[in-house]
Each structure stands twice: as C-alpha cells, then as structure tokens.
Design an enzyme around this catalytic site. Structure first.
Site, mmCIF file in Angstrom:
data_model
loop_
_atom_site.group_PDB
_atom_site.id
_atom_site.type_symbol
_atom_site.label_atom_id
_atom_site.label_comp_id
_atom_site.label_asym_id
_atom_site.label_seq_id
_atom_site.Cartn_x
_atom_site.Cartn_y
_atom_site.Cartn_z
ATOM 1 N N HIS A 158 -14.298 7.838 6.948
ATOM 2 C CA HIS A 158 -12.872 7.490 6.921
ATOM 3 C C HIS A 158 -12.103 8.797 7.073
ATOM 4 C CE1 HIS A 158 -9.272 5.192 5.405
ATOM 5 N NE2 HIS A 158 -8.890 6.452 5.241
ATOM 6 N N LEU A 159 -11.539 9.024 8.245
ATOM 7 C CA LEU A 159 -10.956 10.326 8.576
ATOM 8 C C LEU A 159 -9.469 10.193 8.871
ATOM 9 C CD1 LEU A 159 -13.807 11.437 11.025
ATOM 10 C CD2 LEU A 159 -13.674 11.820 8.548
ATOM 11 N N GLY A 160 -8.668 10.862 8.056
ATOM 12 C CA GLY A 160 -7.226 10.842 8.243
ATOM 13 C C GLY A 160 -6.612 12.036 7.544
ATOM 14 N N SER A 161 -5.378 11.878 7.048
ATOM 15 C CA SER A 161 -4.769 12.977 6.293
ATOM 16 C C SER A 161 -5.607 13.282 5.056
ATOM 17 C CB SER A 161 -3.337 12.619 5.906
ATOM 18 O OG SER A 161 -3.311 11.423 5.150
ATOM 19 N N GLY A 162 -6.237 12.240 4.512
ATOM 20 C CA GLY A 162 -7.280 12.394 3.510
ATOM 21 C C GLY A 162 -8.563 11.858 4.111
ATOM 22 N N ASN A 197 0.863 -1.185 0.000
ATOM 23 C CA ASN A 197 0.000 0.000 0.000
ATOM 24 C C ASN A 197 0.899 1.235 0.000
ATOM 25 O OD1 ASN A 197 -1.805 2.062 0.514
ATOM 26 N ND2 ASN A 197 -2.834 1.025 2.206
ATOM 27 N N ASP A 249 -8.783 1.781 -5.551
ATOM 28 C CA ASP A 249 -9.727 2.310 -4.567
ATOM 29 C C ASP A 249 -11.085 2.601 -5.181
ATOM 30 O OD1 ASP A 249 -8.839 2.481 -1.904
ATOM 31 O OD2 ASP A 249 -7.437 4.072 -2.407
ATOM 32 N N GLU A 294 -6.670 -2.234 4.753
ATOM 33 C CA GLU A 294 -6.598 -2.211 3.297
ATOM 34 C C GLU A 294 -5.735 -3.346 2.758
ATOM 35 O OE1 GLU A 294 -6.991 2.525 2.274
ATOM 36 O OE2 GLU A 294 -5.252 1.848 3.413
ATOM 37 N N LYS A 336 3.022 0.735 3.384
ATOM 38 C CA LYS A 336 2.657 -0.328 4.312
ATOM 39 C C LYS A 336 2.522 -1.628 3.534
ATOM 40 C CE LYS A 336 -1.005 1.918 5.662
ATOM 41 N NZ LYS A 336 -2.293 2.229 6.329
#
Length: 430
Positions: free
Chosen positions: A220-224, A12, A159, A416, A19
C-alpha cells in the site's frame, strides 16, 4: 405510505482530506461519493465535492476559505450541509455514520458511540499520541457528527483491527517493563488495515475464491506507505508498528531507522512540541513531518521524483536527489516484499500464492516502480506485461504480469469507505 428512506454514511478523515460514501439502507446501494480536499493548505482553498451516482442527485463542487484558515472540526458539518443541499436527503434520515480511526490499540471490533454516551471517544483520544496526525482529527470529526446529527449512531472502525491476527512472536518488542503509565501495550499494531481488508475482498471476488483462501503480499504505497503479508485472508505480518512511523519511508515519514539517530540529529529531541491542541516530542515531529521523501528529494510528490529521474527535465542537483530517493524507496520496499514472500513460501507452495498487489496513490500510478519491483522478483518467475503495466485502464483489479508468470502482479484499487460500510452493515444488521 412508503417507509422513510434511511442512510449510512462512511467517513474517512485524513490529515489533508476527508473522503466519504453515502449508502441507502437496507438496500446497501451506493448513492454518492463525498470529498473535502486541501485541508490545512496555506496555498489552496478547501474544496468540497459531492458526486452522485447517475440519477440520484445533483453534483456539486465549491470552494471555501484557505485550508489553514478553517477549523478541522467544522469541515464535517460543512460537508453534511453540502450533501443535504444537493438532493432530497435530510439529516434526520442519516441513521448511521462509520468513521475510520487509525489507531484502536488492541480492539478487535468497532466501537459504537451515541450522543450523551461518548466514553469510546475519550479512550480513542488517549491513543492520539500514537497516531497524532489522524486519531485526534477523527475524534473531532465524530464529535462534530454527533452535534450535527444528534439522533444517529457512530461506529468507530480501526485500521488496527485487521492486524489483530498477527502472532505474539511477530508483534512483540524486546523492551524491558516501562516506567511510564501506558494507555496500551508497546508492540506492533499495524495500519492501513481497512485498505488491506478491502483488497483481500476485491482480489477474492476477481479470482472467484473465498477470502479465507487468499495468500498475497500487498504494498500500500501513498503519502503513507506500508506492506502486509496475508495468509488465508488474514494478516500475519505488516511493516508498520506501534505507530505508522515504523517500516517504509513515506512522504514525510522516515520509516525504520536506528532509534538513536534522532538523538544525534537533534540535541533537544525529547523536548515538547505542539501539534494543534496537543503535545508530542520534537523527535516525533521531525520523524513524522520532516523526513521521508520530503527530506531526501525536497518534495512529497512521487510523480515529480519519477519525472526528475530524467536529467533533461530538471537541474543536476534535483536529478541526483531523485535518483537516490527512488533507489532508497525501491530498496526498502523490496526488503519487505521479499521478506513477506519468503514467509508465504515457507508455508505454502508458490502455486497457492496469489501474487503481489500494488495499491494506494503511488502503487496505482507508479508503473515504473511496479516494473522495477517485479523485475527484481524474476527469480520467483515474475514476468511483467509491459502493456498492461503501462495502461491506465483495467478496473478495480488489474493483472500486470504475463499469462505464464509464476508470480502474479496486480494493481488493486483500495476502497476503505466501502469496506467500512460493509463492517457497519454487519454490525447493525441491516
């Protein structure tokens, strides 16, 4: 003589990290987790970490040069060297590698690529203009894998696949015919699909029901950051669009704004700007790299923003910035969550809705944000369980609402790489 062991590697590739997970074939046993961090950082050295399941190998963690000094294409071979040096795994035994690719256009399944037959990579690189921070680097990773493991088969997994079930009335943009030569139609595609698919599976297993009976809204909450409306296990709407820029604001992304704003903000917004070895417009750089949390709060670290909500922890200026940033983030998130809950409620009774899921780095760690979102949904019967919400334990799936809550709240760890491996298992039939 026993059969030779073979392996599947799931990779990923992100803009700042890589990752991966290693699985045995055909047992599908997870053997190791792989990580490369601090990519492109001028302040920190790249870290390569291999973490083996108990008894499977020797854990290793090493530092390389500073992130901005290392070519992205060299990172996968370095990771493979660390993997094979830490145990008995030979490179020749890695039979399959599956790669996360952000944008797959209208493809509804993965694409196989082998050394000498790399047509699929050319097609994917053409889509890099729509996901400039991810697609091109994923293509570089696949190419470096093919060079390092010339015997293996790569599988490109997108995706966008999960969102191919979205209806035309949802994905269509009201635009006239284009006078540009387009590599794909201009429409909503949606992203974070591998994450959403893994969440549906995890929640279905937890609830002991088939995946095609899951009705849920996921944040889905993160840098994006994005949100998705899922009915009967399938995506029916999502906040991201043609590119990951549409929808919620992110660490450096503006999210949805009036499209004309950038032309008032920057006089030469349409002029070319370089991103590595390819070119995009200056507007895309500003909206993708210089906006979002970074523009409002001066940091992309959501934890720092939460900390600065306490006026005793920072300057008055930083406190005011944090208050506004948090309020904007919460407002935009509620806009999509409420919209998607309404979509579900218009077709299924609330008893058939499995709830609201929080995932990603911010979603999994942001107890205050989760509480504030669920409190705004009290009109749907959401009742926060403060102890569960504030707890750092709970496993892959954790309920954060009270026993009698009509609308359930969940924290679900995304996987993922695990979902990619499942898709590869189905594709290759082992």
């Amino acid at each position: 003589m026993p059969d030779k062991t073979e392996y599947l590697l799931a990779i990923n590739c992100g803009s700042s990290s890589i990752k991966g997970k290693l699985f045995a074939i055909p047992s599908f046993e997870l053997l190791a987790n792989l990580a490369v961090t601090n990519i492109s950082s001028a302040d920190e050295r790249v870290k390569i970490r291999i973490t083996w399941e108990e008894g499977k190998g020797k854990n290793s963690e090493e530092e390389a040069d500073y992130g901005d000094k290392i070519r992205y294409a060299s990172l996968v071979p370095i990771l493979l060297d660390h993997l094979t040096n830490s145990t008995h795994v030979e490179k020749e035994e890695i039979k399959y590698v599956c790669h996360r690719v952000v944008h797959g256009g209208t493809h509804d399944r993965g694409i196989r690529v082998v050394k000498g037959h790399e047509e699929g990579l050319i097609e994917m690189d053409k889509l890099s203009e729509f996901a400039p921070l991810h697609n091109h680097r994923a293509v570089l990773a696949v190419k470096s894998c093919l060079d390092a493991l010339p015997h293996h088969t790569s599988l490109l997994l997108f995706d966008t696949i999960f969102h191919q079930t979205i209806a035309p009335e949802v994905y269509t943009y009201a635009l006239p015919p284009s006078d540009n030569e387009l590599s794909m139609p201009l429409r909503k595609y949606g992203f974070h699909g591998l994450s959403y698919a893994s969440i549906v599976r995890s929640l279905a297993e937890h609830l002991k029901k088939p995946s095609d009976q899951v009705n849920v809204v996921v944040a889905h909450l993160g840098s994006g950051s994005s949100s998705c409306c899922i009915k009967n296990g399938k995506s029916v709407d999502t906040s991201m669009g043609l590119t990951p820029l549409e929808g919620l604001l992110g660490g450096t992304r503006s999210g949805t704004i009036d499209p004309t704003a950038i032309f008032h903000h920057t006089k030469d917004a349409a002029s070319d700007a370089n991103v590595g070895d390819f070119t995009v417009s200056k507007a895309e750089i500003i909206l993708n790299k210089n906006s979002g949390l970074k523009a409002l709060a001066g940091t992309t670290n959501f934890g720092h923003i939460i900390q600065n909500l306490d006026p005793s922890k920072c300057s008055k200026e930083d406190h005011e910035k944090a208050k506004l940033t948090y309020a904007v983030f919460l407002d935009r998130l509620l806009n999509f969550v409420a919209q998607y809950l309404f979509k579900l409620l218009s077709e299924v009774p609330i008893e058939s809705i499995d709830g609201l899921v929080f995932s990603g780095g911010i979603g999994e760690k942001g107890a205050e944000l989760r509480r504030d979102v669920l409190k705004k949904l009290a009109w749907l019967g959401a009742e926060v369980d403060e102890e569960a919400n504030n707890s750092n334990s709970g496993g892959t799936v954790k309920c954060i609402t009270k026993e009698g809550s009509k609308l359930k709240g969940w924290v679900v760890e995304t996987d993922e790489e695990g979902w990619m491996a499942t898709m590869a298992k189905e594709e290759f039939g082992f």
